[in-house]
Motif scaffolding. Structure first.
Motif, PDB file in Angstrom:
ATOM      1  N   UNK A  72     -20.465 -28.392   2.550  1.00 27.24           N
ATOM      2  CA  UNK A  72     -19.627 -29.509   2.123  1.00 27.24           C
ATOM      3  C   UNK A  72     -20.524 -30.621   1.605  1.00 27.24           C
ATOM      4  N   UNK A  73     -20.305 -30.987   0.357  1.00 29.89           N
ATOM      5  CA  UNK A  73     -21.159 -31.987  -0.295  1.00 29.89           C
ATOM      6  C   UNK A  73     -20.395 -33.282  -0.503  1.00 29.89           C
ATOM      7  N   UNK A  74     -21.074 -34.395  -0.340  1.00 27.27           N
ATOM      8  CA  UNK A  74     -20.467 -35.690  -0.595  1.00 27.27           C
ATOM      9  C   UNK A  74     -21.541 -36.689  -1.010  1.00 27.27           C
ATOM     10  N   UNK A  75     -21.088 -37.759  -1.659  1.00 23.85           N
ATOM     11  CA  UNK A  75     -22.010 -38.819  -2.040  1.00 23.85           C
ATOM     12  C   UNK A  75     -22.674 -38.623  -3.386  1.00 23.85           C
ATOM     13  N   UNK A  76     -22.298 -37.579  -4.097  1.00 23.44           N
ATOM     14  CA  UNK A  76     -22.848 -37.361  -5.429  1.00 23.44           C
ATOM     15  C   UNK A  76     -21.900 -36.475  -6.218  1.00 23.44           C
ATOM     16  N   UNK A  77     -22.114 -36.427  -7.524  1.00 26.22           N
ATOM     17  CA  UNK A  77     -21.275 -35.618  -8.404  1.00 26.22           C
ATOM     18  C   UNK A  77     -21.872 -34.228  -8.515  1.00 26.22           C
ATOM     19  N   UNK A  78     -21.177 -33.260  -7.970  1.00 22.31           N
ATOM     20  CA  UNK A  78     -21.718 -31.909  -7.855  1.00 22.31           C
ATOM     21  C   UNK A  78     -22.075 -31.298  -9.208  1.00 22.31           C
ATOM     22  N   UNK A  79     -21.324 -31.658 -10.223  1.00 18.14           N
ATOM     23  CA  UNK A  79     -21.572 -31.046 -11.533  1.00 18.14           C
ATOM     24  C   UNK A  79     -22.902 -31.480 -12.145  1.00 18.14           C
ATOM     25  N   UNK A  80     -23.549 -32.477 -11.572  1.00 12.78           N
ATOM     26  CA  UNK A  80     -24.791 -33.000 -12.138  1.00 12.78           C
ATOM     27  C   UNK A  80     -26.049 -32.402 -11.507  1.00 12.78           C
ATOM     28  N   UNK A  81     -25.856 -31.630 -10.435  1.00 16.05           N
ATOM     29  CA  UNK A  81     -27.025 -31.145  -9.705  1.00 16.05           C
ATOM     30  C   UNK A  81     -26.858 -29.675  -9.321  1.00 16.05           C
ATOM     31  N   UNK A  82     -27.974 -29.019  -9.148  1.00 17.19           N
ATOM     32  CA  UNK A  82     -27.935 -27.671  -8.592  1.00 17.19           C
ATOM     33  C   UNK A  82     -27.859 -27.751  -7.073  1.00 17.19           C
ATOM     34  N   UNK A  83     -27.230 -26.752  -6.507  1.00 16.84           N
ATOM     35  CA  UNK A  83     -27.162 -26.623  -5.054  1.00 16.84           C
ATOM     36  C   UNK A  83     -27.814 -25.294  -4.674  1.00 16.84           C
ATOM     37  N   UNK A  84     -28.675 -25.360  -3.694  1.00 19.22           N
ATOM     38  CA  UNK A  84     -29.368 -24.157  -3.266  1.00 19.22           C
ATOM     39  C   UNK A  84     -29.133 -23.850  -1.802  1.00 19.22           C
ATOM     40  N   UNK A  85     -29.303 -22.583  -1.473  1.00 20.33           N
ATOM     41  CA  UNK A  85     -29.296 -22.143  -0.078  1.00 20.33           C
ATOM     42  C   UNK A  85     -30.700 -21.654   0.271  1.00 20.33           C
ATOM     43  N   UNK A 131     -26.740 -23.510 -10.596  1.00 24.29           N
ATOM     44  CA  UNK A 131     -27.146 -24.650 -11.415  1.00 24.29           C
ATOM     45  C   UNK A 131     -26.002 -25.636 -11.614  1.00 24.29           C
ATOM     46  N   UNK A 132     -26.342 -26.797 -12.138  1.00 24.41           N
ATOM     47  CA  UNK A 132     -25.354 -27.854 -12.298  1.00 24.41           C
ATOM     48  C   UNK A 132     -24.189 -27.422 -13.180  1.00 24.41           C
ATOM     49  N   UNK A 133     -24.460 -26.603 -14.155  1.00 21.72           N
ATOM     50  CA  UNK A 133     -23.393 -26.144 -15.034  1.00 21.72           C
ATOM     51  C   UNK A 133     -22.619 -24.980 -14.449  1.00 21.72           C
ATOM     52  N   UNK A 134     -23.148 -24.409 -13.367  1.00 15.80           N
ATOM     53  CA  UNK A 134     -22.543 -23.260 -12.680  1.00 15.80           C
ATOM     54  C   UNK A 134     -22.592 -21.982 -13.506  1.00 15.80           C
ATOM     55  N   UNK A 135     -23.195 -22.024 -14.675  1.00 16.25           N
ATOM     56  CA  UNK A 135     -23.329 -20.818 -15.488  1.00 16.25           C
ATOM     57  C   UNK A 135     -24.527 -19.986 -15.065  1.00 16.25           C
ATOM     58  N   UNK A 136     -25.403 -20.587 -14.304  1.00 16.26           N
ATOM     59  CA  UNK A 136     -26.639 -19.912 -13.921  1.00 16.26           C
ATOM     60  C   UNK A 136     -26.747 -19.855 -12.416  1.00 16.26           C
ATOM     61  N   UNK A 137     -27.071 -18.683 -11.927  1.00 14.27           N
ATOM     62  CA  UNK A 137     -27.325 -18.518 -10.498  1.00 14.27           C
ATOM     63  C   UNK A 137     -28.633 -17.780 -10.293  1.00 14.27           C
ATOM     64  N   UNK A 138     -29.213 -18.023  -9.152  1.00 12.91           N
ATOM     65  CA  UNK A 138     -30.481 -17.383  -8.780  1.00 12.91           C
ATOM     66  C   UNK A 138     -30.316 -16.743  -7.410  1.00 12.91           C
TER      67      UNK A 138
END
Length: 126
Positions: free
Chosen positions: A23-36, A52-59
Motif C-alpha cells: 500500500x503506497x501513499x504520499x506520492x503519485x504512483x504513476x511517476x515512480x517505479x515500485x520494486x519488491x 516501472x512508472x509507466x507500468x509497461x515494463x517489468x523486471x
C-alpha cells in the motif's frame, strides 16, 4: 509523507501461492517505479521484481521468473506480487520500495530506491 506498507506474508507449503500487497501513499504512483526486494536470514537483500512508472515494463530476477508476477492498481495505490510455486528458497522478509526518480524501466538495484516499507515475512515450509 511517503509510506509503503507491505502485507500478505505468512506460512505456505512448498508449491503453494501467496500474494503480497504494498500500500503506497504520499506520492503519485504513476511517476515512480515500485520494486519488491527480499532478504533471507544471513543473506543480503536482493531485488525480486519491479514495475516501472509507466507500468509497461517489468523486471524479474532469474530466480523468480515464470513464478512471480508483479502488478499495480493505481486507483487503489497498491502494488501486488503474486507468488506461485513457492520453494523453501523463497523464504525471506519481503520489502516494497519506490524509486527516487521516474523512468521507463527499472531493475533490482537498491540504490535506485529512496523509500522502503518495513517488510512482510514469507515462510515456505511443510
Amino acid at each position: 509523507q511517503v509510506q509503503l506498507v507491505e502485507s500478505g506474508g505468512g506460512l505456505v507449503q512448498p508449491g503453494g501461492s501467496l500474494t503480497l500487497s504494498c500500500a503506497a501513499s504520499g506520492f503519485t504512483m504513476e511517476y515512480y517505479a515500485i520494486g519488491w526486494f527480499r532478504q533471507a536470514p544471513g543473506k543480503e537483500r536482493e531485488g525480486v521484481s519491479c514495475i516501472a512508472s509507466t507500468a509497461d515494463y517489468t523486471y524479474y530476477a532469474e530466480a523468480v521468473k515464470g513464478r512471480f508476477t508483479i502488478s499495480r492498481d493505481v486507483t487503489k495505490s497498491m502494488v501486488y506480487l503474486q507468488m506461485n510455486s513457492l520453494q523453501a528458497e523463497d523464504s525471506a522478509d519481503y520489502f516494497c520500495a519506490k524509486t527516487g526518480f521516474g523512468g521507463y524501466t527499472c531493475d533490482g538495484n537498491e540504490s535506485d530506491y529512496s523509500h522502503w516499507g518495513r517488510g512482510t515475512r514469507v515462510t515456505v515450509s511443510s
